[in-house]
Design a protein around this motif. Structure first.
Motif, PDB file in Angstrom:
ATOM      1  N   LEU A  58      18.614  53.157  68.448  1.00  0.00           N
ATOM      2  CA  LEU A  58      18.063  51.805  68.334  1.00  0.00           C
ATOM      3  C   LEU A  58      19.087  50.759  68.754  1.00  0.00           C
ATOM      4  N   ALA A  59      20.366  51.059  68.504  1.00  0.00           N
ATOM      5  CA  ALA A  59      21.446  50.150  68.885  1.00  0.00           C
ATOM      6  C   ALA A  59      22.750  50.929  68.862  1.00  0.00           C
ATOM      7  N   SER A  60      23.689  50.507  69.697  1.00  0.00           N
ATOM      8  CA  SER A  60      25.039  51.067  69.644  1.00  0.00           C
ATOM      9  C   SER A  60      26.008  49.998  70.111  1.00  0.00           C
ATOM     10  N   VAL A  61      27.217  50.080  69.584  1.00  0.00           N
ATOM     11  CA  VAL A  61      28.218  49.083  69.929  1.00  0.00           C
ATOM     12  C   VAL A  61      29.604  49.725  69.859  1.00  0.00           C
ATOM     13  N   PRO A  62      30.447  49.449  70.861  1.00  0.00           N
ATOM     14  CA  PRO A  62      31.824  49.962  70.800  1.00  0.00           C
ATOM     15  C   PRO A  62      32.666  49.094  69.874  1.00  0.00           C
ATOM     16  N   PHE A  63      33.698  49.680  69.289  1.00  0.00           N
ATOM     17  CA  PHE A  63      34.653  48.912  68.496  1.00  0.00           C
ATOM     18  C   PHE A  63      35.696  48.324  69.437  1.00  0.00           C
ATOM     19  N   PRO A  64      36.188  47.124  69.155  1.00  0.00           N
ATOM     20  CA  PRO A  64      37.232  46.540  69.997  1.00  0.00           C
ATOM     21  C   PRO A  64      38.518  47.358  69.978  1.00  0.00           C
ATOM     22  N   GLN A  65      38.749  48.074  68.880  1.00  0.00           N
ATOM     23  CA  GLN A  65      39.923  48.940  68.732  1.00  0.00           C
ATOM     24  C   GLN A  65      39.477  50.186  67.970  1.00  0.00           C
ATOM     25  N   THR A  66      40.258  51.245  68.059  1.00  0.00           N
ATOM     26  CA  THR A  66      39.954  52.472  67.341  1.00  0.00           C
ATOM     27  C   THR A  66      40.020  52.229  65.839  1.00  0.00           C
ATOM     28  N   SER A  67      39.023  52.714  65.116  1.00  0.00           N
ATOM     29  CA  SER A  67      39.041  52.560  63.662  1.00  0.00           C
ATOM     30  C   SER A  67      40.124  53.439  63.065  1.00  0.00           C
ATOM     31  N   THR A  68      40.749  52.943  62.016  1.00  0.00           N
ATOM     32  CA  THR A  68      41.827  53.682  61.372  1.00  0.00           C
ATOM     33  C   THR A  68      41.419  54.242  60.018  1.00  0.00           C
ATOM     34  N   PHE A  69      40.298  53.780  59.485  1.00  0.00           N
ATOM     35  CA  PHE A  69      39.793  54.239  58.203  1.00  0.00           C
ATOM     36  C   PHE A  69      38.285  54.415  58.298  1.00  0.00           C
ATOM     37  N   ARG A  70      37.730  55.100  57.342  1.00  0.00           N
ATOM     38  CA  ARG A  70      36.281  55.257  57.262  1.00  0.00           C
ATOM     39  C   ARG A  70      35.645  53.877  57.095  1.00  0.00           C
ATOM     40  N   PRO A  71      34.530  53.590  57.776  1.00  0.00           N
ATOM     41  CA  PRO A  71      33.876  52.286  57.639  1.00  0.00           C
ATOM     42  C   PRO A  71      33.490  51.995  56.188  1.00  0.00           C
ATOM     43  N   VAL A  72      33.539  50.730  55.846  1.00  0.00           N
ATOM     44  CA  VAL A  72      33.127  50.276  54.520  1.00  0.00           C
ATOM     45  C   VAL A  72      31.705  49.754  54.657  1.00  0.00           C
ATOM     46  N   LEU A  73      30.794  50.255  53.817  1.00  0.00           N
ATOM     47  CA  LEU A  73      29.405  49.817  53.827  1.00  0.00           C
ATOM     48  C   LEU A  73      29.157  49.007  52.566  1.00  0.00           C
ATOM     49  N   ALA A  74      28.709  47.769  52.731  1.00  0.00           N
ATOM     50  CA  ALA A  74      28.451  46.896  51.592  1.00  0.00           C
ATOM     51  C   ALA A  74      27.460  45.829  52.015  1.00  0.00           C
ATOM     52  N   GLU A  75      26.819  45.226  51.046  1.00  0.00           N
ATOM     53  CA  GLU A  75      25.916  44.110  51.333  1.00  0.00           C
ATOM     54  C   GLU A  75      26.700  42.842  51.030  1.00  0.00           C
ATOM     55  N   VAL A  76      27.289  42.240  52.055  1.00  0.00           N
ATOM     56  CA  VAL A  76      28.153  41.076  51.851  1.00  0.00           C
ATOM     57  C   VAL A  76      27.538  39.763  52.312  1.00  0.00           C
ATOM     58  N   SER A  77      26.530  39.802  53.166  1.00  0.00           N
ATOM     59  CA  SER A  77      25.991  38.566  53.732  1.00  0.00           C
ATOM     60  C   SER A  77      24.851  37.973  52.913  1.00  0.00           C
ATOM     61  N   GLY A  78      24.326  38.729  51.939  1.00  0.00           N
ATOM     62  CA  GLY A  78      23.254  38.210  51.099  1.00  0.00           C
ATOM     63  C   GLY A  78      21.864  38.350  51.685  1.00  0.00           C
ATOM     64  N   ASP A  79      21.713  39.096  52.789  1.00  0.00           N
ATOM     65  CA  ASP A  79      20.393  39.228  53.415  1.00  0.00           C
ATOM     66  C   ASP A  79      19.638  40.487  52.984  1.00  0.00           C
ATOM     67  N   GLY A  80      20.241  41.298  52.099  1.00  0.00           N
ATOM     68  CA  GLY A  80      19.568  42.497  51.612  1.00  0.00           C
ATOM     69  C   GLY A  80      19.711  43.705  52.516  1.00  0.00           C
TER      70      GLY A  80
END
Length: 128
Positions: free
Chosen positions: A92-114
């Motif tokens: 459905l979507a894909s995006v490259p990272f500007p740099q290689t990730s160094t840790f596992r991604p953090v998943l959280a609801e931070v923007s308040g949109d649910g």
């Protein structure tokens, strides 16, 4: 990850497995039959990771606006992330990272949109 069965049966679950070579498979929980597969070789920004890496994640995205059985799948690797249809495996979507990730991604609801937000950490920045 374990997901709701495509057959709609309440007591059956399916399994989605991602491999570091860009293959993602959905297997029927009762028979082990492959329901669908996606290969990253057809997508320029498809996630990959080195064997033994702790940076990859395969999970479901939470959203107040999408029925639980339809929540898409998030696959993040060291170089990019992709959102896949849980029903068909379509990217459905894909995006490259500007740099290689160094840790596992953090998943959280931070923007308040649910909806789940994804935070990527690199040696030189934080990307969301």
């Amino acid at each position: 990850i374990v997901v709701e069965s495509l057959s709609g049966r309440r007591n059956t679950r399916d399994v989605i497995v991602a491999l570091n070579n860009g293959m993602v498979h959905r297997l029927h929980g009762g028979s082990g039959r492959r329901e669908w597969f996606t290969t990253g070789k057809h997508h320029e920004n498809f996630p990959t990771w080195e064997e033994g890496s702790q940076n990859a994640v395969l999970t479901r995205l939470q959203s107040q606006n999408v029925a639980p059985s339809m929540r898409p799948v998030l696959l993040a690797g060291e170089n990019s992330l992709a959102v896949l249809s849980v029903k068909t495996g379509a990217v459905l979507a894909s995006v490259p990272f500007p740099q290689t990730s160094t840790f596992r991604p953090v998943l959280a609801e931070v923007s308040g949109d649910g909806t789940t937000d994804v935070v990527i950490l690199s040696s030189d920045g934080i990307w969301g």
